[in-house]
Design a protein around this motif. Structure first.
Motif, short mmCIF file in Angstrom:
data_model
loop_
_atom_site.label_atom_id
_atom_site.label_comp_id
_atom_site.label_asym_id
_atom_site.label_seq_id
_atom_site.Cartn_x
_atom_site.Cartn_y
_atom_site.Cartn_z
N VAL A 292 -0.30 10.71 4.35
CA VAL A 292 0.99 9.94 4.41
C VAL A 292 0.41 8.53 4.54
O VAL A 292 0.95 7.52 4.05
CB VAL A 292 2.14 10.23 5.55
N GLU A 293 -0.59 8.29 5.48
CA GLU A 293 -1.18 6.87 5.65
C GLU A 293 -1.64 6.33 4.47
O GLU A 293 -1.48 5.18 4.06
CB GLU A 293 -2.21 6.94 6.77
N ILE A 294 -2.27 7.25 3.73
CA ILE A 294 -3.08 6.74 2.55
C ILE A 294 -1.78 6.24 1.74
O ILE A 294 -2.28 5.45 0.86
CB ILE A 294 -3.97 7.89 1.84
N VAL A 295 -0.70 7.12 1.57
CA VAL A 295 0.32 6.68 0.41
C VAL A 295 0.85 5.49 0.88
O VAL A 295 1.03 4.63 0.02
CB VAL A 295 1.19 8.03 0.42
N LEU A 296 1.28 5.20 2.12
CA LEU A 296 2.02 4.01 2.81
C LEU A 296 0.80 2.93 2.50
O LEU A 296 1.39 1.80 1.78
CB LEU A 296 2.06 3.96 3.98
N LYS A 297 -0.45 2.88 2.51
CA LYS A 297 -1.41 1.94 2.55
C LYS A 297 -1.44 1.42 0.56
O LYS A 297 -1.37 0.44 0.31
CB LYS A 297 -2.73 2.17 2.82
N GLU A 298 -1.60 2.64 -0.05
CA GLU A 298 -1.66 2.42 -1.46
C GLU A 298 -0.23 1.73 -2.01
O GLU A 298 -0.39 0.74 -2.73
CB GLU A 298 -1.78 3.59 -2.17
N LYS A 299 0.89 2.16 -1.53
CA LYS A 299 2.04 1.46 -1.85
C LYS A 299 2.24 -0.21 -1.50
O LYS A 299 2.55 -0.85 -2.28
CB LYS A 299 3.36 2.04 -1.33
N ILE A 300 1.71 -0.37 -0.25
CA ILE A 300 1.62 -1.59 0.16
C ILE A 300 0.85 -2.35 -0.71
O ILE A 300 1.02 -3.68 -0.94
CB ILE A 300 1.07 -1.86 1.84
N ILE A 301 -0.31 -1.91 -1.11
CA ILE A 301 -1.41 -2.69 -2.02
C ILE A 301 -0.54 -3.04 -3.31
O ILE A 301 -0.54 -4.23 -3.93
CB ILE A 301 -2.54 -2.03 -2.09
N THR A 302 -0.16 -1.98 -3.82
CA THR A 302 0.54 -2.06 -5.35
C THR A 302 1.81 -3.00 -5.07
O THR A 302 1.64 -3.82 -5.93
CB THR A 302 1.14 -0.68 -5.46
N LEU A 303 2.63 -3.04 -4.23
CA LEU A 303 3.72 -3.92 -3.97
C LEU A 303 3.05 -5.36 -3.94
O LEU A 303 3.71 -6.39 -4.19
CB LEU A 303 4.75 -3.60 -2.95
N SER A 304 2.10 -5.75 -2.89
CA SER A 304 1.54 -6.83 -2.74
C SER A 304 0.83 -7.47 -3.70
O SER A 304 1.13 -8.83 -4.10
CB SER A 304 0.19 -6.85 -1.48
N GLU A 305 0.49 -6.73 -4.55
CA GLU A 305 -0.25 -7.28 -5.92
C GLU A 305 1.00 -7.79 -6.89
O GLU A 305 0.76 -8.85 -7.49
CB GLU A 305 -0.92 -6.24 -6.60
N LEU A 306 2.08 -7.15 -7.08
CA LEU A 306 3.11 -7.31 -7.61
C LEU A 306 3.94 -8.69 -7.26
O LEU A 306 4.23 -9.57 -8.10
CB LEU A 306 4.17 -5.96 -7.92
N LYS A 307 4.08 -8.72 -6.07
CA LYS A 307 4.62 -10.11 -5.36
C LYS A 307 3.61 -11.19 -5.68
O LYS A 307 4.12 -11.98 -5.90
CB LYS A 307 4.86 -9.55 -3.80
N TYR A 308 2.37 -10.99 -5.48
CA TYR A 308 1.37 -12.05 -5.87
C TYR A 308 1.69 -12.52 -7.37
O TYR A 308 1.82 -13.81 -7.29
CB TYR A 308 0.02 -11.56 -5.48
N ARG A 309 1.65 -11.59 -8.33
CA ARG A 309 1.81 -12.20 -9.79
C ARG A 309 3.13 -12.42 -9.85
O ARG A 309 3.22 -13.49 -10.76
CB ARG A 309 1.63 -10.55 -10.47
#
Length: 551
Positions: free
Chosen positions: A525-542
């Motif tokens: 679960v921690e891994i999934v949450l971290k992956e989602k945070i990274i993905t959404l952070s990259e999208l927000k940055y773009r």
């Protein structure tokens, strides 16, 4: 002649009667058609409220066209008072909106609860314009000084506007709160509800509005003056500007909405991750403690089992030694009696030690199982406590929205109450108690047989004498029995090692591995949450890097 006259009289009487009965309906229909003809262009006023509370009780969509561009105007229920039954409709409309008008028609600043609703509804990055819709009947503008400006006539409205600005300014981002406007909506409406020849376009059914229109016109003299005073043109210009930059405004608004949603989602995910990591850390601590307890329980079991196994075997050979010693001394002159005595006692001892060994093994395994079950149950209670503490922390959050959002992480935490319930009951785990330490009885039987055989051979050698020969025979028998004990000791130690290793593997497979398997779920679960945070952070940055274009 008389007949013709009579017939004509009947015909005339029938026509007169027919006209008398039909004429009212015909005249009524004619008046209705005339009214519809005259009011064909009178379309204004129907959608204006009648003063009934919560007049707008659903989202009402008006499809409009401006310079060949279609757009929608969505009228939503008010947010003052108890409008919980409209909440979903308001949220749905605001989520779609790119421009929002918040209309304060109460001549008072928004209350705290209203401010919370505004934040909840409007904080989705649509541009917001605040309109204070002042109210006043025609006699409010009777004198010239009353018609100079809205600010001069409605001084309380200025205070309301400033208070509204203060309330919303603390709620909305500065770039979103783009305008505050005073408007006299009813005068503005009445000024626009005229044809070029000053005929009203208000629907005849709205006599109240027609009456107000005539009264305002009497004070302001012409529709242009009414329109100027009402300040309705400010709202026209806002809509005109919005329509002129329609496409770009939609893109910017949508991007602001998505960026805001990404920010909120990221914050929620981060809070979920923090909460989950805390819970996982506590669960790992509890699991590790449980595993150590189980390991300690097994170590104690192994030590106790080994000691008692040794005691049983030593006790058997000590008794066998005593039996052989007494038999040789008592029946030295009779070889057959000696062999018979030793054999009978040895068989009894063999059955006794086998029974005691099985009871000891069953008791030790039961104690091990109880200790493991106790540790697992303690873990279950500790996990429930961790879950309860997590729920208390979640419930203590200020925002009700966050409480709902935090539920999304509970899919792993809510399982904790039932976690490990299938672990334990080790004594019932399928271990074949009584056969896990094979060959104990057989090994002892072989040792007895060898000992008895040796005694028989020795007796042949020592049978011719007594005294010193008896002691010599007893010594030789004792040495033989001791040798068999050492051989059996080595054999049982090797069997014990395999036996204990099988139990250790069984415990690890059925219990300890399951404990860490539950930990692995939480790590996933921690891994999934971290992956989602990274993905959404990259999208927000773009999106932030390219605010005006597509992502």
């Amino acid at each position: 002649m008389n007949q013709t006259t009579a017939t004509t009289g009947v015909q005339r009487g029938g026509l007169s009667k027919a006209l008398s009965s039909s004429l009212p309906s015909l005249l009524k229909m004619q008046r209705k058609l005339r009214t519809r003809e005259l009011s064909d262009y009178c379309v204004d006023g129907i959608i204006i409220g009648t003063g009934k509370a919560d007049f707008t009780q659903n989202n009402v969509v008006y499809r409009l066209n401006y310079n060949n561009k279609e757009f929608q105007l969505i009228d939503v229920p008010g947010i003052e008072g108890n409008e919980s039954r409209y909440e979903a409709m308001v949220q749905e409309a605001i989520a779609k909106a790119h421009l929002v008008f918040y209309i304060n028609g109460t001549n008072k600043k928004p209350e705290t609860e209203t401010g919370r609703k505004i934040k909840q509804y409007l904080n989705r990055d649509a541009v917001v314009h605040v309109i204070c819709n002042v109210r006043g009947k025609a006699d409010s503008y009777e004198f010239d000084e009353d018609r100079v400006s809205l600010e001069q006539t409605h001084r309380d409205a200025i205070v309301t506007l400033e208070q509204t600005q203060n309330v919303l300014g603390n709620i909305l981002e500065p770039e979103l709160l783009q305008g505050l406007h005073l408007v006299q909506g009813l005068i503005g409406f009445c000024s626009m509800a005229f044809t070029d020849n000053m005929s009203t376009t208000i629907n005849p059914e709205r006599r109240d509005l027609i009456k107000a229109q005539l009264a305002y016109l009497k004070d302001f003299k012409n529709k242009e003056e009414m329109r100027r005073f009402s300040r309705i043109r400010e709202i026209e210009e806002i809509i005109h500007d919005q329509c002129s930059n329609f496409d770009r405004n939609i893109i910017l608004s949508n991007k602001r909405k998505v960026t805001r949603l990404l920010e909120e989602t990221l914050e929620i995910l981060k809070q979920q991750l923090i909460a989950h990591e805390k819970v996982a850390k506590n669960i790992r601590k509890e699991t590790s403690g449980c595993a150590k307890e189980i390991d300690s329980a097994f170590s104690n079991f192994a030590t106790s089992f080994s000691r008692k196994r040794g005691n049983l075997i030593n006790g058997f050979f000590e008794e066998l030694h005593e039996v052989a010693h007494n038999s040789i001394e008592t029946h030295f002159s009779d070889k057959n009696l000696i062999e018979k005595s030793i054999q009978e006692h040895a068989e009894k001892l063999q059955k006794k030690v086998k029974f005691n060994f099985m009871q000891m093994q069953k008791s030790e395994l039961a104690t091990l199982s109880e200790n493991i079950d106790r540790s697992v149950k303690r873990l279950q209670e500790n996990v429930k406590r961790v879950k309860f503490e997590h729920e208390l922390n979640t419930a203590s959050m200020d925002s009700t929205k966050w409480k709902g959002d935090m539920d999304s992480v509970n899919f792993s935490i809510n399982e904790l109450g039932g976690m490990f319930l299938g672990i334990g009951g080790y004594a019932l785990s399928g271990l074949a108690i009584g056969s896990v330490f094979p060959g104990v009885g057989n090994a002892i039987g072989v040792a007895v047989g060898v000992a008895v055989g040796v005694v028989s051979n020795l007796l042949k050698y020592f049978f011719s004498g007594r005294g010193k020969k008896i002691r010599e025979a007893q010594k030789k028998v004792a040495q033989t029995i001791e040798k068999q004990r050492e051989l059996l000791k080595d054999e049982t130690i090797d069997a014990e090692r395999k036996f204990l290793e099988n139990i250790r593997i069984d415990i690890k497979k059925k219990i300890v591995n399951e404990l860490y398997h539950e930990n692995k779920k939480m790590e996933d679960v921690e891994i999934v949450l971290k992956e989602k945070i990274i993905t959404l952070s990259e999208l927000k940055y773009r999106m932030e890097e390219n605010p005006d274009g597509a992502v």
